[in-house]
Design an enzyme around this catalytic site. Structure first.
Site, PDB file in Angstrom:
ATOM      1  N   ASP A 163      -7.157  16.617 -15.839  1.00  0.00           N
ATOM      2  CA  ASP A 163      -7.445  15.302 -16.055  1.00  0.00           C
ATOM      3  C   ASP A 163      -7.228  15.058 -17.614  1.00  0.00           C
ATOM      4  OD1 ASP A 163      -8.796  12.912 -17.089  1.00  0.00           O
ATOM      5  OD2 ASP A 163     -10.281  12.739 -15.465  1.00  0.00           O
ATOM      6  N   LYS A 187      -8.337   3.804 -19.189  1.00  0.00           N
ATOM      7  CA  LYS A 187      -8.780   4.202 -20.539  1.00  0.00           C
ATOM      8  C   LYS A 187      -7.438   3.670 -21.628  1.00  0.00           C
ATOM      9  CE  LYS A 187     -12.632   5.263 -18.825  1.00  0.00           C
ATOM     10  NZ  LYS A 187     -12.524   5.480 -17.662  1.00  0.00           N
ATOM     11  N   TYR A 240     -16.052  15.051 -16.358  1.00  0.00           N
ATOM     12  CA  TYR A 240     -16.560  13.754 -15.897  1.00  0.00           C
ATOM     13  C   TYR A 240     -17.368  13.647 -14.973  1.00  0.00           C
ATOM     14  CZ  TYR A 240     -16.555   8.857 -14.617  1.00  0.00           C
ATOM     15  OH  TYR A 240     -16.788   7.498 -14.088  1.00  0.00           O
ATOM     16  N   ARG A 245       0.831  -1.325   0.017  1.00  0.00           N
ATOM     17  CA  ARG A 245      -0.112  -0.166   0.015  1.00  0.00           C
ATOM     18  C   ARG A 245       0.846   1.376   0.119  1.00  0.00           C
ATOM     19  NH1 ARG A 245      -2.160   1.970   4.560  1.00  0.00           N
ATOM     20  NH2 ARG A 245      -2.469   0.256   5.727  1.00  0.00           N
TER      21      ARG A 245
HETATM   22  C1  LIG Z   1     -12.208  11.802 -18.086  1.00  0.00           C
HETATM   23  C2  LIG Z   1     -12.337  10.684 -16.916  1.00  0.00           C
HETATM   24  N1  LIG Z   1     -11.648  10.789 -15.748  1.00  0.00           N
HETATM   25  C3  LIG Z   1     -11.753   9.850 -14.921  1.00  0.00           C
HETATM   26  C4  LIG Z   1     -12.444   8.706 -14.975  1.00  0.00           C
HETATM   27  C5  LIG Z   1     -12.675   7.616 -13.827  1.00  0.00           C
HETATM   28  O1  LIG Z   1     -11.816   6.507 -14.143  1.00  0.00           O
HETATM   29  P1  LIG Z   1     -11.906   5.120 -13.503  1.00  0.00           P
HETATM   30  O2  LIG Z   1     -13.535   4.527 -14.114  1.00  0.00           O
HETATM   31  O3  LIG Z   1     -10.639   4.410 -13.819  1.00  0.00           O
HETATM   32  O4  LIG Z   1     -12.268   5.448 -11.968  1.00  0.00           O
HETATM   33  C6  LIG Z   1     -13.406   8.486 -16.372  1.00  0.00           C
HETATM   34  C7  LIG Z   1     -14.062   7.394 -16.446  1.00  0.00           C
HETATM   35  O5  LIG Z   1     -14.682   7.200 -17.409  1.00  0.00           O
HETATM   36  C8  LIG Z   1     -13.023   9.444 -17.372  1.00  0.00           C
HETATM   37  O6  LIG Z   1     -13.625   9.385 -18.411  1.00  0.00           O
END
Ligand SMILES: Cc1ncc(COP(=O)(O)O)c(C=O)c1O
Length: 401
Positions: free
Chosen positions: A181, A206, A108, A55
């Site tokens: 992000d 992703k 998101y 961890r």
């Molecule tokens: C732009 C973006 N940020 C964060 C996330 C969250 O990622 P996770 O599903 O790996 O927690 C997503 C998920 O679709 C996303 O599209």
């Protein structure tokens, strides 16, 4: 020793000197053994010493962290269990009650949700901006408690690209931490630290991992001091990356540039053909002339990415029929994998909303989101055409139904 003891202590043969594995070894161990108590105590002092407990740090996870820091041009990184783990971990580590966050309006949904939760339960104020104008940010950030600016390189599903250089320079001038992000662009298309961001977060689920087989997240820091300051909070939170997940992500990364090239090329072809199709009333793809972020996308991105959305003239029913009618693409929620995925928000994530509520949420009833994969583009186009009801396919066509 007795068999019961020999069974527990299986043989761990060290590699002979001179030979090293070509791929990063998977160190699937929760804890690490020491010869002396003093060495163990020393290792517990900080993030970068010997490994103690996974961890807090693990060799496979550290290999991923250093790879991601290298790709983004950062000083260091922390890997997490998911993109939301990274976003929640960084927000919880940075923010205190009474702080103000300035956030882009089209983030998101999960990021919106955690910000709304922090606002309600911890008295953190969240001010929304369009992301198009540094002056709008400056007006929102005049408050002395403004601590953080939150942006996304490419917004989902509209494809809007904020003014990263302008907004991040304004944030830096005011001493506000800039967080971006970068999941949809990946470091192949944009490196926000080069535009002045302090922290880049990723859902490595992703494009970075790219094969729809692992959940993961990461935060990459421009300044290593910030990483070292945040690290103890993330250890407490416990949303750490599992070594096997980190290993799978490392397994995907070498082909990231090749995959991104195919995602971008396929999405550009589909965007152009969909826009010319009589059943499609609008296409949203930032690399496509006419998109509100076109000029900016050409400046801050090295390609349009793999995500596009389009509106079907037939509205809600046409959207549902399209996502149920595809044969090569799959109806699934994620994005960024090698396979093409489609979703129709009005009949899935937003199906409770009536026409007026959908409009207020900025979602057209016939909006389809497509995460364009790396399949042969003519097969993807033939699939889209048949799902649009224009061209029946031969019996041999289609993989999934
Ligand atoms: C732009 C973006 N940020 C964060 C996330 C969250 O990622 P996770 O599903 O790996 O927690 C997503 C998920 O679709 C996303 O599209």
């Amino acid at each position: 020793m007795e068999l019961g003891t020999r069974a527990v202590h299986v043989v761990d043969e060290p590699l002979p000197p001179g030979s090293r594995p070509l791929s990063v070894p998977l160190v699937q161990s929760s804890a690490f053994a020491f010869e002396s108590a003093a060495e163990l105590a020393d290792a517990m002092a900080g993030p970068d010493g010997a490994y103690v407990y996974s961890r807090r740090g693990n060799p496979t996870v550290r290999a991923l962290e250093q790879t991601l820091a290298g790709l983004e041009g950062g000083a260091g990184a922390i890997a997490f269990a998911s993109g939301m783990g990274a976003i929640s971990g960084v927000l919880l580590a940075l923010l205190r009650p009474g702080d103000r966050v300035v956030a882009q309006r089209c983030l998101y949904g999960g990021t919106h949700a955690v910000l709304a939760d922090l606002a309600e339960r911890y008295g953190i104020e969240v001010v929304r901006i369009s992301g198009d104008d540094p002056a709008e940010f400056e007006a929102a950030a005049v408050h002395p408690a403004t601590r953080l600016l939150v942006l996304e390189t490419i917004a989902n599903p509209t494809g809007r690209v904020p003014d990263l250089p302008g907004l991040l320079a304004a944030a830096r001038a005011l001493g506000v931490v800039g967080l971006v992000d970068n999941s949809l662009a990946s470091p192949v298309l944009c490196r926000p630290l080069e535009h002045g961001a302090d922290i880049v977060v990723h859902s490595t689920t992703k494009y970075l991992s790219g094969h729809s087989d692992v959940l993961g997240g990461a935060a990459v820091f421009a300044d290593d001091e910030l990483r070292r300051r945040i690290w103890p909070r993330t250890v407490e939170l416990g949303a750490c990356a599992d070594p096997f997940a980190a290993w799978l992500t490392l397994r995907g990364i070498p082909t990231l540039p090749l995959r991104m090239r195919e995602h971008c090329a396929n999405a550009a072809v589909l965007a152009e053909r969909l826009a010319a199709h009589p059943g499609v009333s609008a296409v949203h793809y930032p690399w496509f002339a006419g998109h509100p972020s076109y000029e900016r996308a050409r400046k801050v991105l090295d390609g349009g990415g793999g995500l596009l959305s389009f509106e079907l003239a037939g509205g809600r029913e046409a959207g549902r029929a399209f996502v149920e009618g595809v044969r090569v693409a799959r109806l699934a929620l994620s994005l960024g994998g090698v396979e093409t995925l489609v979703t129709h928000p009005a009949s899935t994530s937003h199906r409770e909303l009536d026409g007026a509520a959908l409009e207020a949420a900025g979602i057209a009833p016939g909006l389809v989101r497509m995460s364009v994969g790396i399949e042969a583009v003519e097969d993807l186009w033939a699939d889209a055409e048949q799902a649009l009801g224009q061209r029946p396919l031969g019996a041999s066509f289609g993989l999934t139904k």
